[in-house]
Design an enzyme around this catalytic site. Structure first.
Site, mmCIF file in Angstrom:
data_model
loop_
_atom_site.group_PDB
_atom_site.id
_atom_site.type_symbol
_atom_site.label_atom_id
_atom_site.label_comp_id
_atom_site.label_asym_id
_atom_site.label_seq_id
_atom_site.Cartn_x
_atom_site.Cartn_y
_atom_site.Cartn_z
ATOM 1 N N GLU A 418 0.819 -1.222 0.000
ATOM 2 C CA GLU A 418 0.000 0.000 0.000
ATOM 3 C C GLU A 418 0.850 1.268 0.000
ATOM 4 O O GLU A 418 0.772 2.080 0.913
ATOM 5 C CB GLU A 418 -0.934 0.004 1.213
ATOM 6 N N GLU A 488 -3.818 -10.572 -0.317
ATOM 7 C CA GLU A 488 -4.693 -10.517 0.857
ATOM 8 C C GLU A 488 -6.100 -10.864 0.392
ATOM 9 O O GLU A 488 -6.553 -10.365 -0.634
ATOM 10 C CB GLU A 488 -4.718 -9.116 1.481
#
Ligand code: IPT
Length: 957
Positions: A418, A488
């Site tokens: 991220e 994820e």
């Protein structure tokens, strides 16, 4: 004129990685060079700002006698009972103004001091280095009053040459640690902010002629069955591997027949690197990782990751983990059929990687990099797209790769998490590709895959994943040619994740889908005297993200949650399916490399959940991907016409390093025939008797129709319709979710405060019928509900008919009845168990006879929420009652009401009352993983539709 009033702390806000440290190198433990652990109790002084104190504490002879003490490795905010500040939890928000590279003046700064004696036999030749394995977030170091340098990069190793400075006898090591620094901008991972020296500090002797840095290249040619070893070393020497008769010079390749390393077959060869002055043990695993035909292949075969994201966590020590805790993680993963770990979102303690090599787990080693908070400003000024920060990014990449490059378990280097997109990431990827072309590069944040060797996403919904599997997702040409993983998925927050099996089906169906990593391994609950486990906000943080930090497959104390049990079942390495009536088992080896020789198979036959016969089952030693059909023996005849079912298990045939012989790896169950449903003729008629009505063994209130007792068992609260469950984190969903979040809608609609209007109580010839309407205030929707009671004198049957009225646009949380018992403790049931199950989390629920206490039925989610339902229940006995279902049902029993469960923030808020509340449910809504992913798939919706279901009550006393 200007003058300085405070010591310079410019380095804290400098974008550079630091100065004075040695170049990174492989992390290894020497066989013969000395080392001295400096872990233990250190003197500690906390200041409120970076420049509050001068440097004099670093000087020899400084008297720190009145300072506090902390344990190293450790985080100071988790020590000192609050005297040293508190942890802060934010998901992606920076807990300070976004003003890069500046950090607040209020910058908790911990001065650490350790006086140590150099052992009298410490060798005088060569040099020495001081190694820090992890310090958050910025440290400045002095030895014997001389400054060594300063560094950032919290979860990366930093070494300093100290040979010249060491003295015989007493030495003084001083470390100043700042909680905030420019480095904090690069470390915005979703976790607690925890300053401190949280990994080992070690003094290492470096003998003259000792090994320096070295790179073990050990590849495997699957066509020839041969491995090629070449150890590139800064210092020349020889490499020996006795089991392979290898004795070659460093830099010289050698090819021999070997057994390859895979996560399923983690064959390691012990070797030694011998230089003039040192021997270094090597653990060599031969394997080749390539991108070929659009697939990630190891040793020539496409692999399927059944992975998890692992943060380092311990409820008391934070990210300071001891070896046994790391081993516990690996053993738990292996025992639950996982084969891969992403080290979210930083390189772990190196010992963890040793364990992955040894026990066998594929690893995505991720760099210590996340700049997620810049998303709040549309990624403006993102450090990864600003050349001034690139040296720091490259330093981080190099420190990861150089430290960890000799681990066969690592198949991917990940640039970080991220961090948006930018030139800095490209620079990292280019450097990594150049330095280690024998591994692949991962990064999720760039969906165009400019820098990566895999198309990776997080929390993509099932339908999109299926499209990607079919290659219909479009994207850049480069992306279209890449395999897909979800780094994820299946957000394991609270009750859930739901939908795992549905994902797994897709991963197994489409070649391009090479598996995924559950978010995440462990709940980061902080042990807390009053709250049990604390989460975000419990330390009074001004910004926080609540219990979003508790989203693991194991609870903070590492007890497996139902999510882990479910995952184990869903990813089991052997699929066991059956045709019960014909007595045939289909066994499929789902592994990528190993055959079935490590497993033994057993069959058993149950009648009404009790095993009546069992034996071993001969299953051929199937190669990966192969299937076989095996015939079961004749099922035992059951004179009473009970429900018969087969259970077939695959167990470890022998002890392994990670579990004992007999450990169950996989299982399947299949019915021999249909379940006989409970039925009896309604022979008794309701008999009014004053204010009561008697029907068979039961007494009712004549006015309200409420059930009062059955036989001798008092019913504290009559069974009545219940549709409410304490919303799970997944019911509530994350606020940013774009699709409907039913947990919120349910509450808006008022399903947590349904009113029951009594319409009639009618004692007929063979039934007592109670008619009601159940609805929330302020709404016109309702549920017309009829309770029909019948009896044969012994037993009592309740049939509930529900007809929705009005325009129901939402599914129901649950549909069933709730009642209260004055006394109940032991519970026995025949149905799914031993743990909880919901419509999309129930694969691991095994049909059998189970027992528990009421307390034992509760699943201890850190934030209380709906939990503990047992599925497919045929009958349950508790509190003197036996309840049979027509059809099977879900049951829940707890010592508090759903409303109390809903209101609780921590488990310590739940106090046992004097009633045991029992829910018998005909339906439950699915769980999904909308706390950061898709809600339940439509097939798991509990639609508001007409329904009818029955329970048969009798007494056991
Ligand atoms: C994703 C993060 O990568 C991870 O660190 C964690 O925060 C997880 O979500 C949620 O628990 S980012 C996601 C919000 C898109």
């Amino acid at each position: 004129m200007s003058f300085r009033t405070t010591p310079s702390v410019d380095y804290v806000e400098d974008v550079s990685p630091g100065s004075g440290a040695l170049p990174p190198r492989a992390w290894y433990a020497s066989s013969d060079a000395r080392s001295l652990s400096l872990n233990g109790s250190w003197r500690f002084r906390l200041s409120a700002t970076a420049g509050a104190e001068d440097d004099s504490f670093a000087e020899e002879g400084y008297d720190a006698g009145n300072w506090a003490e902390v344990t190293v490795p450790g985080h100071w905010v988790l020590q000192g009972d609050g005297a040293f500040g508190s942890p802060i939890y934010t998901n992606h928000l920076y807990p300070f103004p976004v003003d890069p590279p500046y950090v607040p003046t209020e910058n908790p700064t911990g001065d650490h001091l350790r006086v140590f004696d150099l052992p009298s036999d410490w060798p005088s030749d060569g040099g020495a280095v001081l190694r820090f394995d992890g310090v958050e977030s910025c440290a400045r170091v002095w030895l014997n009053g001389t400054e060594l340098g300063e560094f950032k990069g919290s979860r990366l190793a930093h070494e300093f040459a100290v040979g010249e400075l060491l003295k015989p006898g007493s030495n003084v090591l001083a470390v100043r640690v700042h909680q905030w620094s420019a480095g904090s901008y690069l470390e915005d991972q979703d976790q607690w902010w925890l300053p401190g020296i949280f990994r080992d500090v070690t003094l290492l002797h470096r003998p003259s002629g000792g090994a320096g840095d070295f790179f073990v290249h050990a590849s495997y040619d699957h066509t020839a069955g041969e491995g090629t070893l070449c150890v590139d070393s800064d210092v020349d020497g020889r490499v020996t591997v006795p089991a392979l008769d290898i004795d070659v010079a460093t830099g010289e390749p050698v090819t021999v027949a070997v057994r390859p390393w895979t996560a399923e077959t983690p064959k390691l060869y012990d070797g030694v690197l011998v230089t003039d002055g040192e021997r270094v043990p090597l653990r060599i695993g031969f394997r080749t990782v390539v991108l070929e035909d659009g697939l990630i292949k190891v040793n020539g075969k496409a692999v399927l990751f059944k992975g998890v994201n692992r943060h380092e966590w311990h409820p008391e020590h934070g990210r300071a983990l001891d070896l046994e805790t790391m081993r516990e993680d690996v053993l738990l993963m292996k025992r639950h059929n996982l084969n891969a770990v992403r080290t979210s979102h930083y390189p772990p303690h190196p010992a963890f990687l040793d364990l992955c090599d040894e026990y066998g787990l594929w690893v995505i080693d991720e760099c210590d990099l996340e700049t997620h908070g810049f998303t709040e400003q549309d990624w403006r000024d993102n450090p990864v797209d600003d050349d001034r920060w690139t040296p720091a990014l490259l330093d981080r990449a190099a420190r990861m790769v150089e430290r960890d490059k000799n681990h066969p378990s690592i198949v991917f280097w990940s640039l970080g998490n991220e961090a948006g997109t930018g030139r800095g990431l490209t620079a990292m990827a280019e450097w990594i590709h150049g330095r280690d072309p024998e591994r692949l590069v991962h990064y999720e944040g760039d969906w165009n895959c400019r820098d990566t060797d895999v198309y990776s996403r997080m929390y993509a919904f099932h339908d999109e994943v299926e499209k990607i599997g079919q290659g219909l997702d479009g994207g850049t040409r480069k992306r279209r040619e890449l395999p897909f993983i979800q780094c994820e998925y299946a957000h394991a927050m609270g009750n859930g994740p739901g939908g795992l099996a549905d994902y797994q089906e897709l991963f197994e169906k489409y070649e391009r889908l090479q598996g995924a990593f559950v978010w995440e391994w462990i709940d980061h609950g902080v042990r807390h005297a009053e709250l049990g486990y604390a989460y975000g906000g419990d330390f009074g943080e001004e910004l926080h993200d609540g219990n979003f930090v508790c989203d693991g497959l194991v609870f903070p104390d590492r007890t497996p949650s139902p999510g882990l049990i479910e995952f184990k079942k869903v990813v089991e390495p052997v699929r066991i399916e059956g045709d019960g009536p014909n007595g045939i088992v289909h066994v499929t080896n789902k592994q990528d490399f190993a055959d079935l020789s490590a497993l033994a198979f057993e069959w058993s036959c149950q009648v009404d959940g009790e095993t009546v016969e069992s034996g071993s089952l001969a299953v051929p030693v199937l190669a990966p991907g192969e299937s076989a059909e095996v015939k079961l023996p004749e099922p035992p005849v059951d004179g009473r016409g009970g429900e018969r079912q087969w259970t077939v298990r695959a167990l470890l045939a022998d002890d392994t390093s990670w579990a004992a012989k007999g450990h169950v790896v996989a299982w399947g169950q299949f019915a021999v025939g249909a379940r006989p449903l409970p039925s009896f003729p309604a022979t008794d008629r309701p008999v009014p008797d004053g204010g009561r009505i008697t029907l068979g063994p039961a007494g009712f209130d004549a006015r309200t129709g409420a059930l009062l007792s059955i036989g001798g068992v008092e019913v504290g609260a009559t069974p009545r319709l219940d549709v409410w469950r304490a919303p799970t984190d997944n019911d509530d969903g994350a606020e940013w979710q774009t699709d409907t979040r039913y947990g919120t809608l349910w509450r808006t609609l008022g399903l947590h405060r349904m009113r029951h209007r009594l319409i009639s109580v009618e004692a007929g010839d063979d039934a007592l019928t109670v008619h009601t309407r159940v609805a929330p205030a302020a709404r016109e929707v309702g549920l017309d509900t009829v309770y029909r009671w019948t009896s044969d004198g012994e037993r009592l049957r309740l049939t509930v008919s529900v007809t929705p009225q009005g325009d129901w646009t939402v599914p129901l949380p649950r549909l069933g009845v709730r009642f209260g018992l004055a006394e109940a403790d032991r519970v026995e049931w025949f149905g799914g168990g031993p743990g909880e199950a919901y419509p999309d989390t129930g694969k691991a629920s095994m049909v059998g006879r189970w027992q528990s206490t009421v307390d034992g039925l509760q699943t201890p989610y850190v934030r209380p929420q709906e939990n503990g339902a047992r599925a497919d229940v045929r009958w349950v006995e508790l509190g003197g009652l036996r309840i049979e279902g027509d059809p099977e049902f879900w049951f829940t029993a707890r010592r508090w009401t759903t409303e109390q469960l809903d209101a609780a923030r921590h488990r310590t808020d739940l106090a046992a009352g004097d009633t045991v509340w029992v829910n018998l449910d005909h339906g439950q809504h699915g769980i999904g993983s909308q706390s950061c992913g898709p809600g339940p798939l439509p097939q798991y919706f509990l639609k508001a539709e007409p329904a009818e279901f029955s329970f048969v009550f009798s007494t056991t006393r």
